[in-house]
Write an enzyme that holds these catalytic residues in place. Sequence first.
Site, PDB file in Angstrom:
ATOM      1  N   THR A  94     -31.533 -22.499 -65.137  1.00  0.00           N
ATOM      2  CA  THR A  94     -31.297 -21.588 -64.015  1.00  0.00           C
ATOM      3  C   THR A  94     -30.965 -20.172 -64.494  1.00  0.00           C
ATOM      4  N   ASP A  95     -31.229 -19.197 -63.643  1.00  0.00           N
ATOM      5  CA  ASP A  95     -30.855 -17.812 -63.966  1.00  0.00           C
ATOM      6  C   ASP A  95     -29.337 -17.645 -64.020  1.00  0.00           C
ATOM      7  N   GLU A  96     -28.593 -18.621 -63.454  1.00  0.00           N
ATOM      8  CA  GLU A  96     -27.130 -18.478 -63.423  1.00  0.00           C
ATOM      9  C   GLU A  96     -26.512 -18.496 -64.813  1.00  0.00           C
TER      10      GLU A  96
ATOM     11  N   THR B 246     -27.574 -39.749 -56.099  1.00  0.00           N
ATOM     12  CA  THR B 246     -26.257 -39.241 -55.692  1.00  0.00           C
ATOM     13  C   THR B 246     -26.392 -38.783 -54.237  1.00  0.00           C
TER      14      THR B 246
ATOM     15  N   ALA C 163     -29.512 -33.116 -62.050  1.00  0.00           N
ATOM     16  CA  ALA C 163     -28.307 -32.320 -62.272  1.00  0.00           C
ATOM     17  C   ALA C 163     -27.413 -32.405 -61.052  1.00  0.00           C
ATOM     18  N   GLU C 164     -26.149 -32.116 -61.278  1.00  0.00           N
ATOM     19  CA  GLU C 164     -25.276 -31.728 -60.176  1.00  0.00           C
ATOM     20  C   GLU C 164     -25.579 -30.250 -60.005  1.00  0.00           C
TER      21      GLU C 164
ATOM     22  N   LYS D 255     -24.855 -25.857 -67.240  1.00  0.00           N
ATOM     23  CA  LYS D 255     -26.295 -25.659 -67.440  1.00  0.00           C
ATOM     24  C   LYS D 255     -26.539 -24.886 -68.748  1.00  0.00           C
TER      25      LYS D 255
ATOM     26  N   ALA E  28     -21.799 -22.955 -66.430  1.00  0.00           N
ATOM     27  CA  ALA E  28     -21.363 -23.234 -67.808  1.00  0.00           C
ATOM     28  C   ALA E  28     -21.985 -24.545 -68.292  1.00  0.00           C
TER      29      ALA E  28
ATOM     30  N   TYR F 123     -20.513 -25.020 -62.884  1.00  0.00           N
ATOM     31  CA  TYR F 123     -21.938 -25.395 -62.812  1.00  0.00           C
ATOM     32  C   TYR F 123     -22.742 -24.617 -63.849  1.00  0.00           C
TER      33      TYR F 123
ATOM     34  N   ASP G 206     -14.341 -15.735 -49.569  1.00  0.00           N
ATOM     35  CA  ASP G 206     -15.382 -15.663 -50.584  1.00  0.00           C
ATOM     36  C   ASP G 206     -15.312 -16.855 -51.543  1.00  0.00           C
ATOM     37  N   ARG G 207     -16.451 -17.173 -52.164  1.00  0.00           N
ATOM     38  CA  ARG G 207     -16.512 -18.172 -53.238  1.00  0.00           C
ATOM     39  C   ARG G 207     -15.717 -17.646 -54.432  1.00  0.00           C
TER      40      ARG G 207
ATOM     41  N   HIS H  21     -17.468 -15.514 -57.451  1.00  0.00           N
ATOM     42  CA  HIS H  21     -18.796 -15.343 -56.830  1.00  0.00           C
ATOM     43  C   HIS H  21     -19.673 -14.326 -57.574  1.00  0.00           C
TER      44      HIS H  21
ATOM     45  N   ASP I 210     -33.735 -41.493 -61.091  1.00  0.00           N
ATOM     46  CA  ASP I 210     -32.778 -40.735 -60.272  1.00  0.00           C
ATOM     47  C   ASP I 210     -31.606 -41.658 -59.930  1.00  0.00           C
TER      48      ASP I 210
HETATM   49  P1  NAD Z   1     -30.672 -31.309 -56.139  1.00  0.00           P
HETATM   50  O1  NAD Z   1     -29.188 -31.337 -56.124  1.00  0.00           O
HETATM   51  O2  NAD Z   1     -31.421 -31.138 -54.858  1.00  0.00           O
HETATM   52  O3  NAD Z   1     -31.219 -32.664 -56.802  1.00  0.00           O
HETATM   53  C1  NAD Z   1     -30.652 -33.219 -57.940  1.00  0.00           C
HETATM   54  C2  NAD Z   1     -31.205 -34.639 -58.116  1.00  0.00           C
HETATM   55  O4  NAD Z   1     -30.663 -35.172 -59.334  1.00  0.00           O
HETATM   56  C3  NAD Z   1     -30.798 -35.612 -56.992  1.00  0.00           C
HETATM   57  O5  NAD Z   1     -31.899 -36.387 -56.603  1.00  0.00           O
HETATM   58  C4  NAD Z   1     -29.722 -36.481 -57.635  1.00  0.00           C
HETATM   59  O6  NAD Z   1     -29.669 -37.790 -57.098  1.00  0.00           O
HETATM   60  C5  NAD Z   1     -30.189 -36.494 -59.097  1.00  0.00           C
HETATM   61  N1  NAD Z   1     -29.095 -36.752 -60.043  1.00  0.00           N
HETATM   62  C6  NAD Z   1     -27.860 -36.190 -60.049  1.00  0.00           C
HETATM   63  N2  NAD Z   1     -27.134 -36.718 -61.070  1.00  0.00           N
HETATM   64  C7  NAD Z   1     -27.941 -37.601 -61.722  1.00  0.00           C
HETATM   65  C8  NAD Z   1     -27.771 -38.444 -62.853  1.00  0.00           C
HETATM   66  N3  NAD Z   1     -26.611 -38.478 -63.540  1.00  0.00           N
HETATM   67  N4  NAD Z   1     -28.805 -39.216 -63.237  1.00  0.00           N
HETATM   68  C9  NAD Z   1     -29.991 -39.200 -62.559  1.00  0.00           C
HETATM   69  N5  NAD Z   1     -30.196 -38.448 -61.475  1.00  0.00           N
HETATM   70  C10 NAD Z   1     -29.185 -37.642 -61.065  1.00  0.00           C
HETATM   71  O7  NAD Z   1     -31.065 -30.176 -57.182  1.00  0.00           O
HETATM   72  P2  NAD Z   1     -32.289 -29.142 -57.152  1.00  0.00           P
HETATM   73  O8  NAD Z   1     -31.916 -27.980 -56.342  1.00  0.00           O
HETATM   74  O9  NAD Z   1     -33.533 -29.895 -56.890  1.00  0.00           O
HETATM   75  O10 NAD Z   1     -32.290 -28.673 -58.678  1.00  0.00           O
HETATM   76  C11 NAD Z   1     -33.070 -29.343 -59.659  1.00  0.00           C
HETATM   77  C12 NAD Z   1     -32.838 -28.685 -60.997  1.00  0.00           C
HETATM   78  O11 NAD Z   1     -33.234 -27.320 -60.933  1.00  0.00           O
HETATM   79  C13 NAD Z   1     -31.371 -28.677 -61.445  1.00  0.00           C
HETATM   80  O12 NAD Z   1     -31.345 -28.913 -62.821  1.00  0.00           O
HETATM   81  C14 NAD Z   1     -30.891 -27.261 -61.137  1.00  0.00           C
HETATM   82  O13 NAD Z   1     -29.890 -26.887 -62.026  1.00  0.00           O
HETATM   83  C15 NAD Z   1     -32.166 -26.470 -61.351  1.00  0.00           C
HETATM   84  N6  NAD Z   1     -32.313 -25.222 -60.567  1.00  0.00           N
HETATM   85  C16 NAD Z   1     -32.162 -25.241 -59.212  1.00  0.00           C
HETATM   86  C17 NAD Z   1     -32.379 -24.076 -58.486  1.00  0.00           C
HETATM   87  C18 NAD Z   1     -32.255 -24.041 -56.979  1.00  0.00           C
HETATM   88  O14 NAD Z   1     -32.365 -22.956 -56.386  1.00  0.00           O
HETATM   89  N7  NAD Z   1     -32.073 -25.165 -56.302  1.00  0.00           N
HETATM   90  C19 NAD Z   1     -32.728 -22.900 -59.149  1.00  0.00           C
HETATM   91  C20 NAD Z   1     -32.861 -22.918 -60.536  1.00  0.00           C
HETATM   92  C21 NAD Z   1     -32.670 -24.098 -61.229  1.00  0.00           C
HETATM   93  O1  TDX Z   2     -22.189 -21.454 -46.821  1.00  0.00           O
HETATM   94  C1  TDX Z   2     -22.585 -20.626 -47.659  1.00  0.00           C
HETATM   95  N1  TDX Z   2     -22.374 -19.298 -47.409  1.00  0.00           N
HETATM   96  C2  TDX Z   2     -22.752 -18.322 -48.285  1.00  0.00           C
HETATM   97  O2  TDX Z   2     -22.534 -17.134 -48.022  1.00  0.00           O
HETATM   98  C3  TDX Z   2     -23.271 -21.003 -48.867  1.00  0.00           C
HETATM   99  C4  TDX Z   2     -23.530 -22.446 -49.181  1.00  0.00           C
HETATM  100  C5  TDX Z   2     -23.662 -20.001 -49.730  1.00  0.00           C
HETATM  101  N2  TDX Z   2     -23.391 -18.705 -49.463  1.00  0.00           N
HETATM  102  C6  TDX Z   2     -23.815 -17.681 -50.446  1.00  0.00           C
HETATM  103  C7  TDX Z   2     -23.342 -17.910 -51.854  1.00  0.00           C
HETATM  104  C8  TDX Z   2     -24.466 -17.304 -52.683  1.00  0.00           C
HETATM  105  O3  TDX Z   2     -24.236 -15.919 -52.843  1.00  0.00           O
HETATM  106  O4  TDX Z   2     -25.230 -17.711 -50.493  1.00  0.00           O
HETATM  107  C9  TDX Z   2     -25.706 -17.509 -51.824  1.00  0.00           C
HETATM  108  C10 TDX Z   2     -26.549 -18.702 -52.243  1.00  0.00           C
HETATM  109  O5  TDX Z   2     -25.680 -19.806 -52.375  1.00  0.00           O
HETATM  110  P1  TDX Z   2     -26.202 -21.266 -52.784  1.00  0.00           P
HETATM  111  O6  TDX Z   2     -27.292 -21.661 -51.847  1.00  0.00           O
HETATM  112  O7  TDX Z   2     -25.033 -22.153 -52.952  1.00  0.00           O
HETATM  113  O8  TDX Z   2     -26.936 -20.960 -54.172  1.00  0.00           O
HETATM  114  P2  TDX Z   2     -26.416 -20.300 -55.549  1.00  0.00           P
HETATM  115  O9  TDX Z   2     -24.954 -20.401 -55.688  1.00  0.00           O
HETATM  116  O10 TDX Z   2     -27.029 -18.934 -55.630  1.00  0.00           O
HETATM  117  O11 TDX Z   2     -27.113 -21.301 -56.613  1.00  0.00           O
HETATM  118  C11 TDX Z   2     -28.478 -21.752 -56.410  1.00  0.00           C
HETATM  119  O12 TDX Z   2     -29.370 -21.034 -57.211  1.00  0.00           O
HETATM  120  C12 TDX Z   2     -29.336 -21.272 -58.599  1.00  0.00           C
HETATM  121  C13 TDX Z   2     -28.614 -23.241 -56.670  1.00  0.00           C
HETATM  122  O13 TDX Z   2     -27.708 -23.966 -55.854  1.00  0.00           O
HETATM  123  C14 TDX Z   2     -28.412 -23.563 -58.125  1.00  0.00           C
HETATM  124  O14 TDX Z   2     -28.629 -24.931 -58.364  1.00  0.00           O
HETATM  125  C15 TDX Z   2     -29.393 -22.752 -58.935  1.00  0.00           C
HETATM  126  O15 TDX Z   2     -29.159 -22.936 -60.296  1.00  0.00           O
END
Ligand code: NAD
Ligand code: TDX
Length: 343
Positions: A125-127, A36, A83-84, A157, A155, A153, A275-276, A279, A33
Site C-alpha cells: 500500500t501507499d500508506e 474473517t 491482510a487485516e 504492511k 507499520a 496497519y 478525527d482519526r 490521521h 482465505d
Molecule cells: P479486505 O479487508 O477487503 O480483505 C482481506 C481478506 O483477507 C478477507 O477476505 C479476509 O478474510 C482475508 N484474511 C484476513 N486475515 C487472513 C489470514 N490470516 N489468513 C487468510 N486470509 C485472511 O482487504 P482489501 O481491501 O481487499 O485489501 C487487500 C490487500 O490490498 C491488503 O493486503 C491491503 O493491505 C492491500 N491494499 C488495499 C487497498 C485498499 O484501498 N483497499 C489499497 C492498497 C493496498
Molecule cells: O467513517 C469514515 N470517515 C472518514 O472521514 C471513514 C471510515 C474514513 N474516513 C476518512 C479517513 C481517510 O482519510 O476517509 C479516508 C479514507 O479512509 P479509509 O476508507 O479507512 O481508507 P484509508 O485509511 O485511506 O486506507 C485505505 O487505503 C489504503 C485502505 O483501507 C487500506 O487498506 C489501504 O492500504
Amino acid sequence: MKLLVTGGAGFIGGNFIHYILKKYSDYKIVCLDKLTYAGNLSTLKDAFTNKNFKFVKGDIADRKTVDNLFAKEKFDVVINFAAESHVDRSILNPEVFLVTNIIGAQVLMEACKKFGNIRFHQVSTDEVYGDLPLNRPELMFTEDTPIHTSSPYSASKASADLLTLAYFRTYGLPVTISRCSNNYGPYHFPEKLIPLMITRALNDKTLPVYGNGKNVRDWLYVEDHCKAIDLIISKGKMGEVYNVGGHNEKSNIEIVKLILKKLNKPESLITFVEDRKGHDLRYAINPEKIEKELNWTPETKFDKGIENTINWYLENKKWWEDIISGEYEKYYEKMYKTKEKNL
Ligand code: NAD
Ligand code: TDX
C-alpha cells in the site's frame, strides 16, 4: 499456470479472481482465505461455478495449513492479498495486524522457498510512505520515498515489504511488491469511506466525516489495480517495487458530497466527528515507473468508476445488507459512538 490467491474473499482479491478467471481460460486459481469479518463467500459466488477455481478456508499465518496446501498443489505464483486492512481497527486492536500482515507474509514466503523457489507477489500500500503535506501539491510518493509509517496497519504492511525484499536479497526468492493507492469499486467492505458513505446514505443515516474532511486520498478503480498486478506478475522485474496510483486526488469531503449528489440525498446527513488518531493528511502516488516499464495506465476515469460503484451498490443490496447486520452493527456502535461523544 496455477495461482495461489490469498485473501480472495475480500475486496481486491475477489475482484482479482474475477478478472483473472475472465481473462485467462487456462489459469487455475486456489483461493486461501480465513474468512474473517472482511471475507465473504458471496463475493466469489460466480467463481464457484468455474472449474478452474477452488476455495480453501485457512489462515496464512498457520504454517501447517500453508505447508499442507503447498505440498498438495503445485503453485506457479503466489499473490498475497490476505491482510487485516482497516486502519481504524488497527488503532483499536493492533495485535492481529502483526500476526496476519507480518507473520502471515513470512509463512507464505517460507513455503515459497521450501516448495521450489515459487514466485511471490506482495500486495502492499501507499500508506507505507506515510503522508504528504496538503500545501505541497507537487510532492508525490516514488518507489524511493523512505518508509515512514503512521498507524499499526501501515507499520505492519511496511514490515512485510521489508521481509519480502529480505527474502529476495538473502534467499534469492523471486519476489515483487506493488504499492497501490486507495481502491474503490464493487465488493468493497462497508467500513471503508466510499462504501460506508454509499450504504449509509441509501439508508438515510448520518455520514461520519473525520476531522474537517480535508484529508486527501488518491483513488483508483479496483479493476485498474487488478490489471497492474497481472502485468507485474507476467512482466515485472524480480526484487522490484511498483507504485500503482490513479492520478486522482480528492478530499474526503469532496467524495462524500459527490456521493450525496449522485444519490439525491441532502448534505445535512454529513456529521463531522472526532478525527482519526495519527490521521495521514495526503497520499499521492507517482506511478511513472509502472507506466514506463510495464505500459500500465489507469483506464477508468473517476466519474465513470464512481458511477459504476454506486450502481453496483444499488443493484447488489443483498450483498451489503447481509454484512451490515449483526456483528457489523456492534462494530459501528463501538467505533463511532465514542468519536461522536468526544467531539
Ligand atoms: P479486505 O479487508 O477487503 O480483505 C482481506 C481478506 O483477507 C478477507 O477476505 C479476509 O478474510 C482475508 N484474511 C484476513 N486475515 C487472513 C489470514 N490470516 N489468513 C487468510 N486470509 C485472511 O482487504 P482489501 O481491501 O481487499 O485489501 C487487500 C490487500 O490490498 C491488503 O493486503 C491491503 O493491505 C492491500 N491494499 C488495499 C487497498 C485498499 O484501498 N483497499 C489499497 C492498497 C493496498
Ligand atoms: O467513517 C469514515 N470517515 C472518514 O472521514 C471513514 C471510515 C474514513 N474516513 C476518512 C479517513 C481517510 O482519510 O476517509 C479516508 C479514507 O479512509 P479509509 O476508507 O479507512 O481508507 P484509508 O485509511 O485511506 O486506507 C485505505 O487505503 C489504503 C485502505 O483501507 C487500506 O487498506 C489501504 O492500504
